[in-house]
Design a protein around this motif. Structure first.
Motif, PDB file in Angstrom:
ATOM      1  N   GLU A 123       0.811  -1.208   0.000  1.00 33.92           N
ATOM      2  CA  GLU A 123       0.000   0.000   0.000  1.00 33.92           C
ATOM      3  C   GLU A 123       0.850   1.268   0.000  1.00 33.92           C
ATOM      4  OE1 GLU A 123      -3.936   0.468   2.255  1.00 33.92           O
ATOM      5  OE2 GLU A 123      -2.422   1.287   3.630  1.00 33.92           O
ATOM      6  N   VAL A 124       0.480   2.168  -0.920  1.00 34.73           N
ATOM      7  CA  VAL A 124       1.041   3.516  -0.971  1.00 34.73           C
ATOM      8  C   VAL A 124      -0.152   4.457  -0.839  1.00 34.73           C
ATOM      9  CG1 VAL A 124       2.280   5.207  -2.366  1.00 34.73           C
ATOM     10  CG2 VAL A 124       2.902   2.777  -2.509  1.00 34.73           C
ATOM     11  N   VAL A 125      -0.165   5.284   0.185  1.00 31.80           N
ATOM     12  CA  VAL A 125      -1.264   6.228   0.382  1.00 31.80           C
ATOM     13  C   VAL A 125      -0.801   7.599  -0.090  1.00 31.80           C
ATOM     14  CG1 VAL A 125      -2.797   7.326   2.060  1.00 31.80           C
ATOM     15  CG2 VAL A 125      -2.155   4.912   2.337  1.00 31.80           C
ATOM     16  N   LEU A 126      -1.595   8.180  -0.985  1.00 31.20           N
ATOM     17  CA  LEU A 126      -1.288   9.510  -1.511  1.00 31.20           C
ATOM     18  C   LEU A 126      -2.327  10.502  -1.015  1.00 31.20           C
ATOM     19  CD1 LEU A 126      -0.482   8.604  -5.219  1.00 31.20           C
ATOM     20  CD2 LEU A 126       1.141   9.008  -3.364  1.00 31.20           C
ATOM     21  N   LEU A 127      -1.847  11.584  -0.434  1.00 23.98           N
ATOM     22  CA  LEU A 127      -2.680  12.706  -0.007  1.00 23.98           C
ATOM     23  C   LEU A 127      -2.376  13.884  -0.924  1.00 23.98           C
ATOM     24  CD1 LEU A 127      -2.175  12.283   3.835  1.00 23.98           C
ATOM     25  CD2 LEU A 127      -4.145  11.542   2.463  1.00 23.98           C
ATOM     26  N   PRO A 128      -3.179  14.942  -0.907  1.00 24.88           N
ATOM     27  CA  PRO A 128      -2.934  16.071  -1.806  1.00 24.88           C
ATOM     28  C   PRO A 128      -1.482  16.560  -1.765  1.00 24.88           C
ATOM     29  CG  PRO A 128      -5.058  16.323  -0.781  1.00 24.88           C
ATOM     30  CD  PRO A 128      -4.394  15.145  -0.108  1.00 24.88           C
ATOM     31  N   GLY A 129      -0.899  16.673  -2.964  1.00 26.61           N
ATOM     32  CA  GLY A 129       0.474  17.118  -3.108  1.00 26.61           C
ATOM     33  C   GLY A 129       1.490  15.998  -3.139  1.00 26.61           C
ATOM     34  N   GLU A 130       1.079  14.774  -2.834  1.00 25.80           N
ATOM     35  CA  GLU A 130       1.996  13.635  -2.861  1.00 25.80           C
ATOM     36  C   GLU A 130       1.889  12.908  -4.189  1.00 25.80           C
ATOM     37  OE1 GLU A 130       2.188  12.667   1.893  1.00 25.80           O
ATOM     38  OE2 GLU A 130       0.738  11.547   0.689  1.00 25.80           O
ATOM     39  N   GLN A 131       2.998  12.291  -4.587  1.00 30.00           N
ATOM     40  CA  GLN A 131       2.998  11.601  -5.870  1.00 30.00           C
ATOM     41  C   GLN A 131       3.811  10.323  -5.801  1.00 30.00           C
ATOM     42  OE1 GLN A 131       4.531  14.914  -8.183  1.00 30.00           O
ATOM     43  NE2 GLN A 131       6.481  13.840  -8.489  1.00 30.00           N
ATOM     44  N   TYR A 132       3.589   9.466  -6.802  1.00 32.74           N
ATOM     45  CA  TYR A 132       4.266   8.174  -6.878  1.00 32.74           C
ATOM     46  C   TYR A 132       4.413   7.809  -8.346  1.00 32.74           C
ATOM     47  CZ  TYR A 132       5.374   3.276  -5.873  1.00 32.74           C
ATOM     48  OH  TYR A 132       5.992   2.054  -5.782  1.00 32.74           O
ATOM     49  N   THR A 133       5.585   7.272  -8.721  1.00 30.15           N
ATOM     50  CA  THR A 133       5.830   6.876 -10.101  1.00 30.15           C
ATOM     51  C   THR A 133       5.755   5.360 -10.244  1.00 30.15           C
ATOM     52  OG1 THR A 133       7.193   8.822 -10.511  1.00 30.15           O
ATOM     53  CG2 THR A 133       7.493   6.956 -12.011  1.00 30.15           C
ATOM     54  N   ILE A 134       5.022   4.926 -11.253  1.00 29.79           N
ATOM     55  CA  ILE A 134       4.829   3.511 -11.553  1.00 29.79           C
ATOM     56  C   ILE A 134       5.575   3.215 -12.856  1.00 29.79           C
ATOM     57  CG2 ILE A 134       3.115   1.726 -12.085  1.00 29.79           C
ATOM     58  CD1 ILE A 134       1.080   3.674 -10.610  1.00 29.79           C
ATOM     59  N   MET A 135       6.485   2.282 -12.794  1.00 27.38           N
ATOM     60  CA  MET A 135       7.303   1.945 -13.950  1.00 27.38           C
ATOM     61  C   MET A 135       6.532   1.006 -14.893  1.00 27.38           C
ATOM     62  SD  MET A 135       9.783   3.864 -13.347  1.00 27.38           S
ATOM     63  CE  MET A 135      10.877   3.418 -14.680  1.00 27.38           C
ATOM     64  N   PRO A 136       6.946   0.937 -16.169  1.00 26.39           N
ATOM     65  CA  PRO A 136       6.270   0.060 -17.131  1.00 26.39           C
ATOM     66  C   PRO A 136       6.183  -1.383 -16.631  1.00 26.39           C
ATOM     67  CG  PRO A 136       7.850   1.450 -18.265  1.00 26.39           C
ATOM     68  CD  PRO A 136       8.064   1.655 -16.787  1.00 26.39           C
ATOM     69  N   GLU A 137       5.119  -2.039 -17.004  1.00 28.67           N
ATOM     70  CA  GLU A 137       4.865  -3.449 -16.700  1.00 28.67           C
ATOM     71  C   GLU A 137       4.776  -3.740 -15.207  1.00 28.67           C
ATOM     72  OE1 GLU A 137       6.211  -6.488 -19.541  1.00 28.67           O
ATOM     73  OE2 GLU A 137       7.677  -4.955 -20.173  1.00 28.67           O
ATOM     74  N   THR A 138       4.406  -2.737 -14.410  1.00 28.02           N
ATOM     75  CA  THR A 138       4.200  -2.902 -12.975  1.00 28.02           C
ATOM     76  C   THR A 138       2.706  -3.104 -12.715  1.00 28.02           C
ATOM     77  OG1 THR A 138       6.071  -1.464 -12.449  1.00 28.02           O
ATOM     78  CG2 THR A 138       4.424  -1.786 -10.713  1.00 28.02           C
ATOM     79  N   TRP A 139       2.368  -4.227 -12.124  1.00 30.17           N
ATOM     80  CA  TRP A 139       0.965  -4.452 -11.757  1.00 30.17           C
ATOM     81  C   TRP A 139       0.570  -3.428 -10.706  1.00 30.17           C
ATOM     82  CZ3 TRP A 139      -2.254  -7.420 -14.372  1.00 30.17           C
ATOM     83  CH2 TRP A 139      -1.746  -8.470 -15.135  1.00 30.17           C
ATOM     84  N   HIS A 140      -0.615  -2.822 -10.857  1.00 32.71           N
ATOM     85  CA  HIS A 140      -1.098  -1.858  -9.876  1.00 32.71           C
ATOM     86  C   HIS A 140      -2.618  -1.722  -9.961  1.00 32.71           C
ATOM     87  CE1 HIS A 140      -0.410   0.453 -13.557  1.00 32.71           C
ATOM     88  NE2 HIS A 140      -1.259   1.368 -13.112  1.00 32.71           N
ATOM     89  N   TRP A 141      -3.188  -1.302  -8.861  1.00 30.09           N
ATOM     90  CA  TRP A 141      -4.602  -0.941  -8.795  1.00 30.09           C
ATOM     91  C   TRP A 141      -4.724   0.164  -7.768  1.00 30.09           C
ATOM     92  CZ3 TRP A 141      -7.821  -2.062  -4.411  1.00 30.09           C
ATOM     93  CH2 TRP A 141      -7.271  -2.927  -3.462  1.00 30.09           C
ATOM     94  N   PHE A 142      -5.811   0.938  -7.863  1.00 30.50           N
ATOM     95  CA  PHE A 142      -5.956   2.044  -6.934  1.00 30.50           C
ATOM     96  C   PHE A 142      -7.422   2.334  -6.660  1.00 30.50           C
ATOM     97  CE2 PHE A 142      -5.041   3.557 -11.191  1.00 30.50           C
ATOM     98  CZ  PHE A 142      -5.906   4.602 -11.431  1.00 30.50           C
ATOM     99  N   GLN A 143      -7.642   2.970  -5.509  1.00 34.05           N
ATOM    100  CA  GLN A 143      -8.997   3.244  -5.026  1.00 34.05           C
ATOM    101  C   GLN A 143      -9.000   4.569  -4.273  1.00 34.05           C
ATOM    102  OE1 GLN A 143     -11.148   1.259  -1.407  1.00 34.05           O
ATOM    103  NE2 GLN A 143     -11.420  -0.109  -3.164  1.00 34.05           N
TER     104      GLN A 143
END
Length: 178
Positions: A123-143
């Motif tokens: 789990e990566v939790v993002l709040l306003p102003g926070e960011q995260y980079t997902i590289m190619p071919e990385t499985w991910h889902w978000f809610q």
């Protein structure tokens, strides 16, 4: 999804863009897309998005997720001789629960388990102003969390139509019944 449902989701997205202070032109408002992933439960599994630009090199989008709405687990694969999409998510409003490979288990996540197949729970939790980079071919889902969320996406060329989903029931392009 029928046209009335589609239009309702667009109207909801517009309210979220306003909450996040994102100003859109009338032309941009008319281009908001609704992805229901073919499951018919867009309020739970889906997202609303606007693509500002998508060239051979860059892409920029604004995504809206309503409370607890989930974008299903997927990865961006190589397409037409290009590497899969690299993307950075930046939270603009609300809370985003993002899941990628790594340590974590289904019983310890902050999000609600979605009505789709998922296999990753780091789990990566993002709040306003926070960011995260997902590289190619990385499985991910978000809610989104309880207040919904607005996410800016900055990426290499988007070829989302070729995304691979864990849940084989998923259909990326929406079909709208008139």
């Amino acid at each position: 999804m029928n046209r009335a449902q589609y239009n309702e989701r667009v109207a909801i997205a517009l309210t979220y863009y306003e909450k996040a202070g994102i100003v859109l032109t009338d032309e941009e408002k008319a281009r908001i897309e609704v992805a229901d992933f073919g499951l018919g439960v867009v309020e739970n599994v889906g997202l609303q998005l606007l693509t500002y630009i998508n060239t051979d090199r860059v892409c920029a989008k604004e995504m809206v997720l309503t409370p607890y709405q989930t974008c299903p687990e997927h990865k961006h694969v190589p397409t037409a001789g290009m590497a899969g999409k690299e993307e950075t998510f930046r939270c603009r409003f609300g809370k985003v629960y993002l899941y990628v490979a790594g340590e974590g288990s289904a019983d310890a996540i902050g999000a609600r388990m979605p009505a789709t197949d998922v296999t990753y729970f780091h789990e990566v939790v993002l709040l306003p102003g926070e960011q995260y980079t997902i590289m190619p071919e990385t499985w991910h889902w978000f809610q989104a969390g309880e207040d919904g969320a607005v996410i800016s996406e900055f990426s290499t060329k988007s070829t989302d139509e070729t995304d691979v989903f864990t849940d084989k029931r998923i259909v990326r392009s929406p079909e709208i019944e008139e």
